[in-house]
Design a protein around this motif. Structure first.
Motif, PDB file in Angstrom:
ATOM      1  N   ARG A  62      23.530   3.512  52.476  1.00 41.05           N
ATOM      2  CA  ARG A  62      23.119   4.032  53.711  1.00 41.05           C
ATOM      3  C   ARG A  62      23.614   5.422  53.971  1.00 41.05           C
ATOM      4  N   ARG A  74      21.554  -2.900  59.552  1.00 39.86           N
ATOM      5  CA  ARG A  74      22.145  -1.915  59.261  1.00 39.86           C
ATOM      6  C   ARG A  74      21.272  -0.814  59.004  1.00 39.86           C
ATOM      7  N   LEU A  75      20.063  -0.943  58.704  1.00 38.84           N
ATOM      8  CA  LEU A  75      19.016   0.281  58.447  1.00 38.84           C
ATOM      9  C   LEU A  75      17.818   0.231  59.457  1.00 38.84           C
ATOM     10  N   THR A 102      27.109   0.090  52.508  1.00 39.02           N
ATOM     11  CA  THR A 102      27.628   1.441  53.243  1.00 39.02           C
ATOM     12  C   THR A 102      27.385   2.770  52.518  1.00 39.02           C
TER      13      THR A 102
END
Length: 244
Positions: A119, A166-167, A116
């Motif tokens: 990112r 998530r990316l 997290t």
């Protein structure tokens, strides 16, 4: 192996043995900084070999690793950029963000917690640079210890597997009017830091099933740069960029 594979493997090797997970932060942090720096220098060297002679950081024999990053004015503040190519006439042409996740979280025993944070770092950097330089080509390289692919539990997928959803939204920015937080290309790389037999495997974050040939990835970056700067540069198809 292609040149970029050799450069990255040598960068991992030159960082020296990885301190164990249980080592104090004062031991681990310098090693993480060192491997991040050596990886950035390796990427810069690959780009210089492809025609971007002004790329920073310079090789150790020129300016040394220390202080070799370039500090650039951004849309929401100045930003130190890990790898960059700028010229007087064009400003920022290309930037590369190098991020690492090399240690497990002490509490969970997984690499997930740091995902997290990395990112967030990547997205702030993209917005900062794209807002001021919308035509700049940005790439991101997130290096993870290879054990991040095997830290899954019965209740949670591995950090490596979880990274892709998530990316994936933040790669393949299509043109200068695209979303500022997106990178033109964003890659996830698994690193085996064994100094005797290091290894690096690359994936683009929109495709977890297909490893990316690193030489092809850099060919792609060169083509993108030439397309964004067609009045000044061309990429004739040999992986190098030249002035028109």
């Amino acid at each position: 192996m292609a040149r970029i594979d050799d450069l990255l493997v040598e960068a991992v090797r030159s960082a020296g043995p990885k301190p164990p997970d249980g080592a104090p932060q004062k031991i681990k942090n310098p090693w993480v900084n060192k491997i991040s720096n050596t990886l950035a220098v390796a990427i810069a060297e690959e780009l210089r070999q492809r025609g971007m002679t002004e790329v920073r950081p310079a090789s150790p024999g020129e300016l040394g690793i220390s202080g070799a990053e370039r500090r650039l004015a951004g849309g929401i503040g100045a930003k130190r950029v890990d790898v960059s190519w700028s010229t007087e006439e064009s400003g920022l042409i290309f930037a590369c963000s190098v991020k690492t996740i090399m240690y497990r979280d002490g509490k969970s025993g997984a690499f997930q917690k740091n995902l997290t944070n990395r990112r967030g770092d990547l997205l702030v950097e993209a917005v900062t640079l794209h807002r001021r330089f919308p035509y700049a080509v940005l790439s991101g390289f997130l290096f993870m210890d290879h054990q991040a692919a095997t830290d899954d539990t019965p209740r949670r997928k591995s950090t490596f597997v979880n990274a892709f959803p998530r990316l994936r939204l933040f790669t393949r920015r299509p043109d200068p009017s695209g979303r500022e937080e997106q990178y033109e290309r964003l890659y996830l790389l698994l690193v085996d830091p064994n100094p005797f037999q290091p290894g690096v495997t690359c994936y683009e974050v929109n495709d977890p099933g297909t490893p990316v040939n690193l030489s092809d990835a850099f060919d792609d970056i060169v083509t993108l740069i030439a397309e964004r700067n067609f009045d000044l540069y061309e990429a004739p198809g040999d992986g190098k960029i030249r002035r028109t």
